[in-house]
Design a protein around this motif. Structure first.
Motif, PDB file in Angstrom:
ATOM      1  N   UNK A   1     -44.816 -40.218  42.544  1.00  9.97           N
ATOM      2  CA  UNK A   1     -44.187 -39.969  43.348  1.00  9.97           C
ATOM      3  C   UNK A   1     -42.905 -40.631  43.927  1.00  9.97           C
ATOM      4  N   UNK A   2     -43.487 -41.837  44.314  1.00  5.73           N
ATOM      5  CA  UNK A   2     -42.535 -42.757  44.717  1.00  5.73           C
ATOM      6  C   UNK A   2     -41.521 -43.449  43.834  1.00  5.73           C
ATOM      7  N   UNK A   3     -42.203 -43.639  42.445  1.00  7.83           N
ATOM      8  CA  UNK A   3     -41.568 -43.975  41.316  1.00  7.83           C
ATOM      9  C   UNK A   3     -40.447 -42.931  40.965  1.00  7.83           C
ATOM     10  N   UNK A   4     -40.642 -41.848  41.403  1.00 13.42           N
ATOM     11  CA  UNK A   4     -39.719 -40.874  41.046  1.00 13.42           C
ATOM     12  C   UNK A   4     -38.699 -40.101  42.081  1.00 13.42           C
TER      13      UNK A   4
ATOM     14  N   UNK B   1     -31.731 -40.021  38.407  1.00 14.45           N
ATOM     15  CA  UNK B   1     -33.056 -39.626  38.553  1.00 14.45           C
ATOM     16  C   UNK B   1     -33.293 -39.030  37.242  1.00 14.45           C
ATOM     17  N   UNK B   2     -34.902 -39.634  37.032  1.00 16.66           N
ATOM     18  CA  UNK B   2     -35.297 -39.067  35.705  1.00 16.66           C
ATOM     19  C   UNK B   2     -35.014 -39.651  34.475  1.00 16.66           C
ATOM     20  N   UNK B   3     -34.202 -40.939  34.633  1.00 19.77           N
ATOM     21  CA  UNK B   3     -34.044 -41.737  33.536  1.00 19.77           C
ATOM     22  C   UNK B   3     -35.316 -42.430  32.958  1.00 19.77           C
ATOM     23  N   UNK B   4     -36.284 -42.587  33.995  1.00 12.54           N
ATOM     24  CA  UNK B   4     -37.389 -43.025  33.202  1.00 12.54           C
ATOM     25  C   UNK B   4     -38.683 -42.570  33.378  1.00 12.54           C
ATOM     26  N   UNK B   5     -39.553 -42.710  32.691  1.00 14.84           N
ATOM     27  CA  UNK B   5     -40.948 -42.043  32.990  1.00 14.84           C
ATOM     28  C   UNK B   5     -41.978 -43.122  33.236  1.00 14.84           C
ATOM     29  N   UNK B   6     -42.831 -42.551  34.149  1.00 15.40           N
ATOM     30  CA  UNK B   6     -43.711 -44.104  34.470  1.00 15.40           C
ATOM     31  C   UNK B   6     -45.263 -43.494  34.576  1.00 15.40           C
ATOM     32  N   UNK B   7     -46.051 -43.944  33.696  1.00 16.22           N
ATOM     33  CA  UNK B   7     -47.498 -43.651  33.631  1.00 16.22           C
ATOM     34  C   UNK B   7     -48.226 -44.662  34.331  1.00 16.22           C
ATOM     35  N   UNK B   8     -48.690 -44.367  35.772  1.00 20.63           N
ATOM     36  CA  UNK B   8     -49.448 -45.531  36.194  1.00 20.63           C
ATOM     37  C   UNK B   8     -50.705 -45.817  35.802  1.00 20.63           C
ATOM     38  N   UNK B   9     -51.172 -47.053  35.930  1.00 22.27           N
ATOM     39  CA  UNK B   9     -52.716 -47.278  35.602  1.00 22.27           C
ATOM     40  C   UNK B   9     -53.656 -46.573  36.313  1.00 22.27           C
ATOM     41  N   UNK B  10     -53.425 -46.346  37.701  1.00 23.93           N
ATOM     42  CA  UNK B  10     -54.214 -45.480  38.508  1.00 23.93           C
ATOM     43  C   UNK B  10     -53.541 -43.970  38.292  1.00 23.93           C
ATOM     44  N   UNK B  11     -54.405 -43.295  37.440  1.00 25.99           N
ATOM     45  CA  UNK B  11     -53.836 -42.119  37.339  1.00 25.99           C
ATOM     46  C   UNK B  11     -54.032 -41.255  38.616  1.00 25.99           C
TER      47      UNK B  11
END
Lengths: 407, 298
Positions: free
Chosen positions: A223-226, B71-81
């Motif tokens: 959420x905070x990255x978005x 906003x929305x130019x990147x997508x992030x998948x964190x290690x802590x799902x």
């Protein structure tokens, strides 16, 4: 703005369907309707009791002037009480008559000593009524002994009734408020004040545990990255706030609809009072929610939320009791000061506005203070939120929070 | 260069998690971001995305700072799902699409397409908490790429997936790569990185050890791996001082070469010892580079 709306919508929709929300909404409605119905029901019961007839047998045991005519004179025009003389009967015979015919009791008079023999000696209300009648007759009896004329006696027994009016400090004119209306205003304000108190605690809590939930489920990092933390915070505050407003609309609505049908107590809730309620609910909720959001951001799990927000809950409780004390003295020093402290203002100023007509300047001042405190609270909370949401494990102490905020 | 990281420093109290890190990623590259556990990969990603603030240094995308991007130019998948456990799969993905700037209709259309692609169609109306860990991870992966971001940053995307789903995800990543999007992902599985990445960066203790095109890196390391097999003799190498096999396989022995050892000398000794049936000089595998670089540093 659009992002905040999407976030708020999610927070609203995900909670509005929960069984706990639906159940509290229904139970709340039932309790409120019940509460408004209880006073009239009690009135009715008391009224019924007044109508139970007193059948009194009187036996004079002295040989002086007879008391019975005075008692008959006193009770003669009144409903619900009948006097019969038991002249010539013995005490035992007279009481047997009481039992046989199901009379209320036997009054034994010996000079100035009065004794009531009654099969149900525990009914204090009944005894008080008999006593009042006997006392009145006794005064007449004594007045006659002193030789007062009939006219003198009428002067003596004149009654007044107290007419209570409230004076507004602004214009000095008497307000059109009878004492009955004042009582109803008190009852209504108490009821709304209690709702305000419950709402601040309930929804403040919901905001805090919502934030903690996002942390414990680890969605927070996505959420905070978005979105910006401030957007996330406002989304939650607005979403949960809307939840509260909807619930209260249902509660108040169902009470308003069902109450007059059942001849309940709040048949005359004024729109003005409801608007004040709405205003102070929104102001108070926003202020407290911004603080509670920061509280939720400082813990890792939902179970720890209470440890952090207890102190703020205390402020709400204090505000409630101060507001409650304004019922006796709406313009006292304590109430006055408390209506300008953001933690207590929503509840205290609301009761004062409804009960005491404070000056418009005071009302505006309290509103401005609440808005400014909300903005200040949001500013600080947004910072706490920003550093808190990615903190896991040990809850930071005050010094660490301050250090993080400065970084 | 699209993504340029310069002089990044991030300290947590007395620990320096990222220590003056600089590297760049070309647009459209499939970039492997490597390092041992605790090297600072996750922290670097968080700093790049602005989730935590750097103490020093900056990150630019095509010459612009990150916070000026749409906003929305990147997508992030964190290690802590993490997902909202009480939301339903479809509803959750549409929500993620919406906060990344998709319209309601786009979000729902793309969600349906990707759910089919990841074989989650039957689970669309289940609550997230009812799904297995692996399926939750697939849902989160969809949430990361649903809005077709220019830049994908994936922290250990293959972790926790079974081989079938690892293959599926590789396929999807290559597909997105072919559409010209930039993908950065961290991993400690070197074979997976080697299989799909063109460019890499390797960090350890928050410092950059090497970065650039994988082929060039390998070439620069030289053909330093020698494989020999001599029929009926596995002990011929003992005659050469300083030589020690690093891998002993049934079909050949593998040696690490250095400047003191001439492969021709070794071949002559082997020929004297018997029939040579395999002789080969090869570039080191990424795994060997990793072990050598990180090991030397430690």
């Amino acid at each position: 703005m659009k992002t905040i709306f999407i976030l708020a919508r999610r927070d609203f929709m995900s909670r509005v369907k929960r069984p706990s929300y639906i159940i509290t909404t229904i139970i709340g409605s039932l309790i409120l309707i019940g509460l408004t119905l209880i006073p009239p029901m009690l009135d009715n019961l008391a009224h019924e009791e007044n109508l139970t007839n007193i059948e009194l047998l009187v036996l004079e045991q002295s040989n002086g002037a007879s008391f019975v005519p005075f008692l008959e004179q006193t009770t003669g025009q009144k409903e619900g009480i009948n006097i019969r003389s038991a002249r010539g009967k013995s005490e035992v015979e007279a009481y047997a008559l009481v039992l046989d015919e199901g009379l209320t009791g036997l009054l034994l008079i010996d000079d100035s000593s009065f004794v009531l023999l009654s099969p149900n000696s525990l009914d204090a209300g009944l005894h008080n009524r008999i006593e009042a009648h006997v006392n009145e007759a006794f005064v007449r009896f004594n007045a006659a002994k002193l030789g007062l004329s009939h006219g003198d006696m009428q002067v003596l027994f004149q009654r007044i009734s107290l007419d209570v009016r409230e004076i507004s400090p602004e214009n000095g004119h008497a307000l059109e408020k009878s004492s009955g209306a004042h009582e109803q205003a008190l009852l209504l304000t108490y009821f709304l004040l209690f709702m305000l108190y419950m709402a601040l605690i309930l929804y403040g809590n919901m905001v805090a545990s919502g934030v903690a939930e996002e942390k414990s489920s680890r969605i927070m990092e996505v959420m905070v990255s978005t979105v910006k933390p401030t957007q996330l915070m406002f989304g939650k505050i607005i979403g949960v706030g809307a939840l509260g407003l909807v619930q209260f609309a249902i509660w108040v609505g169902s009470t308003l609809v069902l109450n007059p049908l059942a001849k309940g107590n709040f048949s005359s809730i004024s729109l003005e009072v409801l608007l004040w309620f709405g205003l102070y609910f929104i102001l108070g909720y926003f202020f407290y929610a911004s603080i509670f959001a920061a509280g939720g951001a400082l813990v890792s799990r939902v179970e720890e939320v209470n440890q952090v927000i207890t102190i703020f809950m205390m402020f709400i409780v204090v505000g409630f009791f101060v507001a409650f004390s304004t019922f006796d003295n709406p313009n006292g020093k304590l109430s006055m000061i408390a209506s300008f402290i953001p933690f207590t203002a929503p509840m205290v100023m609301f009761s004062r506005v409804v009960l005491a007509n404070p000056s418009i300047f005071q009302v505006i001042a309290s509103i401005v203070i609440l808005i400014l405190s909300f903005l200040g609270g949001t500013w600080i909370s947004a910072k706490v939120y920003h550093v808190g949401i990615l903190l896991y494990g040990k809850r930071p102490n005050l010094a660490e929070i301050v250090r993080l905020l400065r970084d | 260069m699209s993504l340029v990281v310069t002089g990044l420093i991030k300290r947590f109290r007395d620990i320096t998690a990222v220590d003056d890190l600089s590297f760049s990623v070309e647009e459209g590259s499939l970039f492997g971001f490597l390092g041992p556990n605790g090297a600072g990969k996750t922290t670097t990603m968080r700093v790049i995305l602005g989730i935590i603030k750097a103490d020093k240094g900056k990150t630019m995308w095509k010459g612009l700072p990150f916070d000026q991007m749409e906003p929305g130019f990147f997508g992030y998948l964190p290690e802590e799902r993490g997902l909202y456990p009480k939301m339903r799969v479809l509803e959750h993905l549409e929500f993620l699409g919406r906060i990344n700037g998709l319209s309601r209709i786009q979000a729902s259309k793309k969600t349906l397409t990707w759910i089919e692609r990841f074989d989650l169609g039957d689970l669309r109306n289940k609550k997230v908490e009812e799904l297995s860990k692996g399926n939750q991870q697939k849902v989160q992966m969809i949430g990361t790429l649903l809005h077709e971001p220019e830049l994908l940053i994936l922290d250990e995307p293959f972790g926790g997936l079974d081989p079938v789903n690892v293959a599926l995800l590789k396929e999807v990543l290559i597909e997105i790569h072919q559409r010209g999007k930039t993908i950065i992902f961290s991993s400690h599985r070197m074979d997976q990185v080697e299989e799909i990445c063109k460019d890499i960066a390797l960090i350890s203790h928050g410092r950059l050890l090497l970065s650039g095109n994988l082929k060039e890196i390998k070439r620069s390391m030289g053909r330093s791996i020698m494989r020999i097999s001599v029929e009926g003799n596995k002990e011929f190498w003992t005659e050469i001082p300083g030589l020690q096999p690093i891998i002993d396989r049934a079909d050949y022995l593998e040696f690490q070469l250095n400047e003191l050892i001439n492969p021709n000398d070794v071949l002559q000794v082997a020929m004297a010892a018997g029939q040579v049936i395999h002789f080969e000089l090869v570039e080191p595998s990424l795994n060997q580079i990793f072990v050598e670089k990180v090991g030397a540093k430690a």
